[in-house]
Design a protein around this motif. Structure first.
Motif, short mmCIF file in Angstrom:
data_model
loop_
_atom_site.label_atom_id
_atom_site.label_comp_id
_atom_site.label_asym_id
_atom_site.label_seq_id
_atom_site.Cartn_x
_atom_site.Cartn_y
_atom_site.Cartn_z
N LEU A 110 -27.60 -26.50 11.13
CA LEU A 110 -27.77 -26.51 12.46
C LEU A 110 -27.54 -27.83 13.63
CD1 LEU A 110 -31.11 -24.32 12.95
CD2 LEU A 110 -28.65 -23.58 13.60
N ALA A 111 -27.58 -28.79 12.76
CA ALA A 111 -27.47 -30.04 13.35
C ALA A 111 -26.12 -30.30 13.66
CB ALA A 111 -27.90 -31.37 12.61
N THR A 112 -25.24 -30.00 12.51
CA THR A 112 -23.54 -30.33 12.48
C THR A 112 -22.92 -28.80 12.52
OG1 THR A 112 -24.40 -32.16 11.08
CG2 THR A 112 -21.97 -31.73 11.31
N GLY A 113 -23.12 -28.12 11.66
CA GLY A 113 -21.92 -27.02 11.33
C GLY A 113 -21.95 -25.84 12.20
N LEU A 114 -23.13 -25.53 13.14
CA LEU A 114 -23.36 -24.28 13.98
C LEU A 114 -23.71 -25.10 15.13
CD1 LEU A 114 -24.84 -22.22 10.97
CD2 LEU A 114 -22.52 -21.93 12.16
N ILE A 115 -23.80 -23.91 16.11
CA ILE A 115 -24.15 -24.24 17.37
C ILE A 115 -25.50 -23.18 17.70
CG2 ILE A 115 -23.73 -24.78 19.93
CD1 ILE A 115 -20.75 -24.33 18.02
N GLY B 2 -27.52 -22.63 19.95
CA GLY B 2 -27.89 -21.92 21.24
C GLY B 2 -26.67 -21.08 21.65
N MET B 3 -25.66 -20.92 21.12
CA MET B 3 -24.46 -20.29 21.38
C MET B 3 -24.50 -18.67 20.45
SD MET B 3 -21.48 -23.14 22.48
CE MET B 3 -20.39 -22.38 23.38
N ALA C 281 -19.00 -17.75 19.21
CA ALA C 281 -18.72 -19.04 19.50
C ALA C 281 -18.57 -19.78 18.27
CB ALA C 281 -19.70 -19.43 20.49
N ASN C 282 -19.60 -19.39 17.15
CA ASN C 282 -19.93 -20.06 16.08
C ASN C 282 -18.83 -19.80 15.08
OD1 ASN C 282 -22.54 -21.61 15.52
ND2 ASN C 282 -23.06 -20.20 17.05
N ILE D 182 -15.61 -19.16 15.62
CA ILE D 182 -14.21 -19.33 15.92
C ILE D 182 -14.25 -21.21 16.24
CG2 ILE D 182 -13.76 -17.34 17.32
CD1 ILE D 182 -14.10 -19.06 19.92
N LEU D 183 -15.11 -21.77 15.81
CA LEU D 183 -15.42 -23.21 15.96
C LEU D 183 -14.10 -23.84 15.05
CD1 LEU D 183 -17.03 -25.51 16.88
CD2 LEU D 183 -18.04 -25.68 14.63
N LEU E 187 -21.42 -19.68 8.14
CA LEU E 187 -20.82 -20.89 8.06
C LEU E 187 -19.87 -20.97 6.99
CD1 LEU E 187 -20.71 -23.98 8.79
CD2 LEU E 187 -22.86 -24.40 7.47
N TYR F 15 -14.60 -23.52 26.23
CA TYR F 15 -15.40 -23.37 24.94
C TYR F 15 -15.76 -24.68 24.51
CZ TYR F 15 -16.14 -22.50 19.80
OH TYR F 15 -16.32 -22.51 18.75
N GLU G 126 -23.70 -28.15 23.94
CA GLU G 126 -24.99 -27.68 23.24
C GLU G 126 -25.19 -28.29 21.84
OE1 GLU G 126 -26.70 -24.85 23.13
OE2 GLU G 126 -26.20 -23.90 24.94
N ASN G 127 -23.98 -28.88 21.32
CA ASN G 127 -24.11 -29.48 20.04
C ASN G 127 -23.07 -30.57 19.89
OD1 ASN G 127 -24.66 -30.72 17.38
ND2 ASN G 127 -24.88 -28.46 16.47
N ARG H 256 -22.57 -32.92 17.86
CA ARG H 256 -22.40 -33.32 16.57
C ARG H 256 -21.36 -32.14 16.00
NH1 ARG H 256 -23.75 -36.76 12.89
NH2 ARG H 256 -23.29 -35.40 11.19
N ALA H 257 -21.28 -30.88 16.36
CA ALA H 257 -20.75 -29.97 16.13
C ALA H 257 -19.24 -29.88 16.42
CB ALA H 257 -21.25 -28.68 16.15
N TYR I 194 -17.86 -32.66 14.50
CA TYR I 194 -17.38 -31.84 13.38
C TYR I 194 -16.25 -30.99 13.29
CZ TYR I 194 -18.36 -28.05 9.85
OH TYR I 194 -18.34 -27.07 9.02
N ALA I 195 -16.19 -30.33 14.39
CA ALA I 195 -14.87 -29.46 14.52
C ALA I 195 -13.57 -30.22 15.03
CB ALA I 195 -15.06 -28.67 15.76
#
Lengths: 540, 363
Positions: A371-376, A378-379, A383-384, A386-387, A440, B233, B240-241, B243-244, B247-248
């Motif tokens: 949750l801190a790095t690989g995913l968002i 609040g979205m 949105a997660n 297609i990152l 993820l 986007y 929102e994040n 760090r993400a 990362y991306a």
């Protein structure tokens, strides 16, 4: 407790005994049959733990063994599901940390809660809610000086926090707790952030406190420190106390063995001894030479790491948290600068290249804290999903994201990875940990990566999801991907890795083929004992 | 010794974060806050010897009672909307641009400069687009300064953008008192009037001008950009994040620069439309604080472009209705801002309650 503290308190405290006059028949802390579960995880399983006045009681165990949960219950952060806590013989029911502090329990955490631009005395005043408009900093400073001298802490109350070293800041925390009237001091892995010299000083302070009648609980997994400072040692494994012993009656190896939980003779049987399909191994997919990097605090976190992983090979990294695992994953994936050495991916120099370029080179990254790095959180799920791919067809056309393609892409990802969710419009945060991780993992592995960096891929995930994630990683290996698997779960490493390297204090202690690995040896290396030494033990 | 720490009352209230506030609760809280604000304002009015209901009716009548009232509300909506949109897009990325006021002034300065000195004789179809471009550019550049300081040096854009407001406002004062002052204005500070070709056309005989349309178009484009484009986007992920986003592999620095420039450009357009649509010259006190009210517009509009449209309109109505009190009922000048303040206070306070809940803690 020091006299001036008692006299400066107008009303009498509920507990009148002080550490200098411990009531010899009553233990300082008695925790009985404490149980605490989080969802399906039993963090504490009927634990009974006590500590006496004048004693240093060490609590050791692997990460996730339940040490922090137990101490959080003592500190009033969690309430136990069942069981009783007594302080100085009196039953207590803490509803908040304030209750616990009110009963003289002081916690020294790894992360200090200090205001950097303020002086030591000002920081202490901040914690003192009783003070009115007038802060009385001068009075507090005088009392702190007296306390600092009494307990040989060597803290100058006028110094600004930012001027102090980490070790000194830790002593400020101790001083603050003493000032607030703590008589039971709990240290949560206090030496993790210290230099060897500072560690030495701290251990001496701990003994000094115990000598003055305080009760000290010392949480650590550094076994030599535990052996040096403790009166008693309790070993926690999987939520249970497996042994309580004394330094004289045990040694580091025995402790390490009790921590990881297998007997000497219990050589590794890989789960079901699944035959590891031989995979055509190409050249080195990941090659690290003399890799060094700094940690969050600017101290060296990785020291001259040499590693090589070939296609179709899984290299496991074992080690206790905070020994450089996170930094290793981040340097390889381009999220943290390399200070020395080289990273080569598929033969190409990739040292300090941007994360996006490393991703394009075919590197997937399953980060430590999803949750801190690989995913968002609040979205929504789209949105997660297609990152990684939002900037490529078919998801976009020119500057525009194509809603229909994004929806189809997301639905496919959710179905293919068995992510249970009400729909793609759901906020990611509302999914369970296992479903978050499946999403993820599915996203990261979708592009047939050539190198996978996976950090604690099954942490906080239920058994079913764990199995699914392991299967996915095995399938990638069979497909020919190279995998750097960092985990604190030895079972996971033994089940998935071809070789296991042990990371300790930023160095590789040794690399062992999984086929000939055993827990004892790995456990010792995790505790910083050289593999040569470990091999000697095995020959015995 | 333990009482050092328990010298507080046995029961205390604490705010806890609500994981995801429901839409129904949010709407209810908004309505309740509004009602409470009217109640609180009513008490003050009653104490001051006024009939609260009469005062409120007068406010509504002032804002919506006749054609002029409604027109005036829409005139005030224009700069609130444009600056509010600019602030909202930056806030989406957690870039706290407090500098919309200064960016508005630079937009006005650039646009005026083009109208008076660069293309004074150009026809309208050249001059108006040129002044629009100048307004966008002036505000955008002014927004870029805190953006660059943030991107490269990590300087807090809250401080830098706020401080730059004073620079912009005072520089505009200098221009209207000094080099750009109209020599034929009998010493009054202000530039000469812009060439009429550069004036934004009005709607009929009202003061409503083309700037309102700019605001509505900007809201629509912004909504499309945030929802439908890669860039939107990326802004969402970075907000929102962060760090993400790293990362991306998203280009964080570049996006900070672009978003701050866009945020400033929208405020600059507000400044341009004020000089070209209302005053037809650069004058002192061009903005009564639109750039600060923009923060409220963005926040109460939940950083959504259409939310900003709604809130800008309501805030404008509140202002116009309040002004009428002073003129028609002869109430003290302080009453109107007091009521506006009470309403905003309760709305923002209620906003906290939708995201946090009160719990009682013992100890």
């Amino acid at each position: 407790m020091s006299q001036h503290l008692i006299t400066s308190s107008p009303s009498s405290s509920p507990i009148t005994s002080s550490p200098q006059h411990p009531s010899t028949h009553r233990p300082a802390i008695a925790m009985r049959d404490i149980s605490k579960r989080f969802g399906t995880v039993i963090a504490n399983d009927r634990i009974t733990f006590d500590a006496s006045w004048g004693e240093v009681h060490a609590l050791v165990g692997e990460n996730g063994a339940g040490k922090s949960t137990l101490m959080s219950i003592l500190a009033g952060l969690y309430r136990p599901d069942s069981g009783a806590v007594e302080i100085d013989g009196q039953p207590v029911h803490f509803r908040s940390p304030r209750d616990a502090i009110g009963h003289g329990i002081g916690m020294v955490y790894q992360h200090f809660m200090l205001v950097e631009p303020f002086s030591v005395a000002e920081n202490v005043v901040l914690g003192e809610r009783r003070s009115g408009v007038n802060l009385e900093t001068a009075r507090v400073a005088r009392e702190l000086t007296a306390l600092s001298e009494k307990y040989a802490l060597g803290v100058d109350p006028q110094a600004k926090i930012w001027q102090l070293s980490v070790g000194e800041q830790q002593r400020v925390e101790i001083l603050r707790l003493l000032y607030l009237g703590a008589r039971i001091l709990v240290f949560d892995e206090p030496t993790a952030v210290l230099t060897p010299q500072e560690t030495h000083g701290l251990l001496r302070n701990l003994r000094g406190m115990a000598g003055q009648g305080f009760s000290v609980v010392f949480i650590s997994h550094k076994l030599d420190e535990v052996q040096e400072v403790a009166d008693r040692i309790s070993v926690l494994r999987r939520g249970q106390i497996v042994a309580t012993t004394t330094p004289a009656a045990t040694d580091r190896r025995t402790l390490a063995r009790m921590m990881v939980g297998r007997e000497l003779a219990d050589f590794v049987a890989r789960p079901a001894d699944e035959p590891r399909a031989e995979v055509d191994r190409g050249g080195a997919m990941l090659e690290l030479r003399g890799l060094s990097a700094l940690g969050e605090k600017g101290l060296p976190a990785l020291r001259e790491i040499d590693l090589e992983i070939r296609s179709g090979e899984t290299l496991g990294i074992a080690g206790v948290a905070g020994n450089g695992q996170r930094e290793l994953a981040e340097t390889v994936t381009g999220l943290r600068p390399v200070t020395a050495g080289t990273v080569r991916i598929d033969g190409k120099a990739m040292t300090n290249r941007p994360a996006a370029e490393i991703t394009r080179a075919g590197v997937a990254h399953i980060p430590e804290d999803r949750l801190a790095t690989g995913l968002i959180g609040g979205m929504d799920l789209s949105a997660n999903a297609i990152l990684r791919d939002y900037g490529q067809p078919p998801l976009c056309h020119g500057p525009f994201l194509l809603t229909r393609a994004v929806s189809a892409f997301t639905d496919r990802l959710l179905t293919a990875n068995d992510v249970k969710a009400p729909g793609r419009w759901t906020k990611l945060r509302t999914l369970s940990g296992g479903n978050q991780q499946k999403l993820l993992l599915g996203r990261e592995l979708a592009g047939e990566p050539r190198l996978i960096v996976a950090v604690h891929p099954t942490r906080g995930v239920d058994v079913g999801a764990t199995e699914a994630i392991h299967d996915a990683l095995r399938a990638q290996r069979a497909r020919g991907a190279a995998t750097l698997l960092i985990s604190e779960d030895l079972d996971e490493l033994l089940a998935l890795a071809d070789r296991i390297a042990v990371l300790f204090a930023g160095r590789i202690m040794g690399t062992i083929p999984t086929a000939s690995a055993d827990r004892e040896q790995i456990g010792l290396m995790m505790a910083g004992i050289e593999s040569r030494e470990a091999e000697v033990v095995m020959d015995v | 010794m333990s009482n050092r720490l328990t010298g507080s009352p046995a029961h205390r209230l604490r705010l806890e974060r609500v994981p995801s506030p429901s839409r129904g609760a949010t709407a209810l809280v908004t309505v309740l806050s509004f009602a409470l604000a009217l109640l609180a304002g009513g008490i003050v009015l009653a104490l001051a010897g006024e009939n609260p209901i009469a005062v409120y009716l007068a406010m509504v009548k002032g804002a919506f009672g006749d054609r002029n009232g409604v027109a005036e509300v829409l005139v005030k909506t224009t700069p609130l909307l444009l600056t509010g949109l600019g602030v909202a897009v930056a806030f989406r990325m957690q870039l706290w641009n407090i500098g919309a006021e200064g960016q508005l002034y630079w937009g006005a300065i650039f646009a005026t400069g083009v109208g008076l000195f660069v293309l004074p004789a150009a026809p309208g179809w050249v001059l108006v687009p040129a002044m629009i471009a100048a307004g966008l550019l002036g505000g955008g550049l002014w927004g870029l300064i805190p953006g660059a300081l943030r991107a490269w040096f990590g300087a807090s854009e809250i401080i830098t953008s706020l401080m730059l407001n004073y620079v912009a406002i005072l520089f505009s004062e200098y221009l209207v008192h000094g080099p750009w002052r109209d020599p034929g204005a009998f010493g009054f500070p202000g530039t000469p009037p812009l060439p009429a070709a550069g004036w934004l056309p009005n709607l009929g005989t009202t003061r409503i001008h083309l700037g309102l349309l700019f605001g509505l178009i900007a809201a629509l484009l912004l909504w499309i950009m945030l929802r439908r484009t890669r860039w939107g986007y990326e802004i969402g992920v970075m907000g929102e994040n962060p760090r993400a986003a790293l990362y991306a592999g998203m280009p964080t620095k570049r996006t900070i620069l672009l978003v701050m420039a866009l945020s400033g450009a929208l405020a600059g357009l507000a400044g341009m439309s004020e000089v070209a649509g209302i005053g037809h010259q650069l004058q002192r006190n061009l903005s009564p604080g639109y750039g600060y009210a923009a923060i409220i517009v963005a926040w109460l509009g939940r950083l959504h472009p259409f939310g900003a449209v709604l809130v800008a309109f309501l805030l404008a109505a509140l202002t116009v209705g309040g002004d009428q009190l002073q003129m028609n009922l002869g109430l003290p000048a302080a009453i109107a801002p007091m009521l506006q303040g009470a309403i905003l206070f309760f709305l923002l306070g209620g906003e906290v309650l939708t995201r946090y809940r009160l719990t009682r803690v013992i100890g």
